[in-house]
Design an enzyme around this catalytic site. Structure first.
Site, short mmCIF file in Angstrom:
data_model
loop_
_atom_site.label_atom_id
_atom_site.label_comp_id
_atom_site.label_asym_id
_atom_site.label_seq_id
_atom_site.Cartn_x
_atom_site.Cartn_y
_atom_site.Cartn_z
N GLN A 50 0.72 -1.10 0.02
CA GLN A 50 -0.06 0.01 -0.14
C GLN A 50 0.82 1.26 0.04
O GLN A 50 0.35 2.30 -0.12
CB GLN A 50 -0.94 0.30 1.21
CG GLN A 50 -1.69 -1.00 1.51
CD GLN A 50 -2.55 -1.13 2.69
OE1 GLN A 50 -3.74 -0.47 2.90
NE2 GLN A 50 -1.98 -1.89 3.74
N HIS A 101 -1.67 1.41 -4.22
CA HIS A 101 -2.08 2.77 -4.02
C HIS A 101 -1.11 3.72 -4.89
O HIS A 101 -1.11 4.95 -4.63
CB HIS A 101 -1.98 3.03 -2.65
CG HIS A 101 -2.98 2.27 -1.80
ND1 HIS A 101 -3.01 2.31 -0.38
CD2 HIS A 101 -4.08 1.49 -2.17
CE1 HIS A 101 -4.20 1.69 -0.19
NE2 HIS A 101 -4.78 1.14 -0.97
N1 APR Z 1 6.99 -2.06 12.54
C1 APR Z 1 5.72 -2.57 12.37
N2 APR Z 1 4.62 -1.86 12.38
C2 APR Z 1 4.50 -0.66 12.55
C3 APR Z 1 5.55 -0.05 13.00
C4 APR Z 1 7.04 -0.82 12.86
N3 APR Z 1 7.99 0.07 13.01
N4 APR Z 1 5.42 1.37 13.06
C5 APR Z 1 4.14 1.43 13.05
N5 APR Z 1 3.60 0.20 12.77
C6 APR Z 1 2.25 -0.08 12.52
C7 APR Z 1 1.00 0.55 13.31
O1 APR Z 1 0.83 -0.06 14.48
C8 APR Z 1 -0.14 0.65 12.46
O2 APR Z 1 -0.81 -0.41 12.46
O3 APR Z 1 1.88 -0.03 11.03
C9 APR Z 1 0.48 0.54 10.83
C10 APR Z 1 0.62 1.86 9.94
O4 APR Z 1 -0.96 2.09 9.95
P1 APR Z 1 -1.32 3.38 8.64
O5 APR Z 1 -0.64 4.52 9.24
O6 APR Z 1 -2.85 3.35 8.87
O7 APR Z 1 -0.82 2.90 7.48
P2 APR Z 1 -1.48 1.99 6.17
O8 APR Z 1 -2.22 0.95 7.20
O9 APR Z 1 -0.48 1.32 5.45
O10 APR Z 1 -2.55 2.77 5.75
C11 APR Z 1 -3.25 2.10 4.67
O11 APR Z 1 -4.47 4.33 4.16
O12 APR Z 1 -4.06 6.54 4.15
C12 APR Z 1 -4.25 5.46 3.29
O13 APR Z 1 -3.42 4.94 0.99
C13 APR Z 1 -2.95 5.24 2.39
O14 APR Z 1 -1.86 3.29 1.79
C14 APR Z 1 -2.27 3.98 2.95
C15 APR Z 1 -3.70 3.15 3.56
#
Ligand code: APR
Length: 238
Positions: A93, A111
């Site tokens: 993503q 994405h």
């Molecule tokens: N190691 C593992 N997991 C982690 C770490 C780490 N160092 N740091 C953060 N996380 C986890 C968080 O706990 C959270 O569950 O990564 C996740 C990040 O979540 P989001 O910020 O929501 O990102 P994502 O899930 O990729 O968002 C999906 O939403 O905004 C839209 O298009 C955008 O691709 C994105 C989509």
């Protein structure tokens, strides 16, 4: 089931994979990006109303790519891709190029990518690593004003869904790294894999998520520690 020599593997990754490289996640720090909510700039409506603000938002993120490096989790996933005996597909993503810089090949950006732009006048898609704004002429049709980030905004269709659905139709091992599981369709991929007969689903995250219940195993910790450890295990068990 599975590829020529056994099991098909699908990896789904989110912002948590790149977090330790210094790429901010979307919902970690209260969901703010340079002081604005992702939902306010990553939409077709925002681009129509304030194209310069949206271009600035993506120009900032594109420029920031030059200051970050892949981390141990990106490298471990590339090792897994190269040494896994069955079919392998990494669905990310993320819009950064850290997987490519780590050597990933079997990778789809559902994405989109920061380093590509699309012309709404001629539909051309171009590699692009500089700033872009409403005055930038399209490298193809030369018209200005039509260039936009080749990024999937809220309300738009994700990319490569045909290839992703094909991979999920026959998957034996599903790994999910660093996604909060709140944005669909990615958040539903684990359930889809299980419905298609996948019996081993592993979630790697620093904390439990709303989709943790969709997995048969959960590894709680930073991706740069947990992913290399998991890859070692998987390649030893192969
Ligand atoms: N190691 C593992 N997991 C982690 C770490 C780490 N160092 N740091 C953060 N996380 C986890 C968080 O706990 C959270 O569950 O990564 C996740 C990040 O979540 P989001 O910020 O929501 O990102 P994502 O899930 O990729 O968002 C999906 O939403 O905004 C839209 O298009 C955008 O691709 C994105 C989509």
């Amino acid at each position: 089931m599975g590829g020529p020599s056994g099991k098909n593997l699908v990896v789904l990754s989110g912002a948590g994979l790149s977090a330790e490289s210094g790429v901010a996640t979307f919902r970690g720090q209260g969901g703010l990006w340079e002081g604005q909510r992702i939902e306010e700039v990553a939409t077709p409506g925002a681009f129509h109303r304030t194209p310069e603000r949206v271009h600035r938002f993506y120009n900032l993120r594109r420029a920031a790519l030059r200051t970050v490096q892949p981390n141990a989790a990106h490298a471990a996933l590339v090792r897994l891709e190269r040494e896994w005996p069955g079919r392998f597909l990494h669905v990310t993503q993320n819009v950064d190029d850290l997987n490519e810089r780590a050597g990933a090949r079997q990778l789809v950006h559902m994405h989109g990518q920061l380093l590509e732009i699309r012309c709404t006048a001629c539909d051309g898609i171009w590699s692009w690593d500089r700033d872009v704004d409403t005055r930038t002429p399209c490298p193809g049709c030369r018209r200005a004003g039509g260039l936009r980030p080749h990024i999937v905004w809220f309300g738009e269709m994700p990319m490569h869904l045909d290839r992703i659905m094909t991979a999920l139709a026959r998957v034996d091992l599903f790994l999910c790294v660093g996604t909060s599981g709140v944005v669909y369709p990615a958040a539903g991929f684990a359930l889809m894999a299980a419905e298609n007969g996948c019996r081993r689903l592993i979630e790697v995250n620093v904390e439990a998520t709303g989709i943790s219940g969709d997995f048969t195993e959960r590894r709680h910790g930073p991706a740069s520690v947990e992913v290399p450890r998991l890859v070692n295990e998987l390649l030893e068990q192969r």
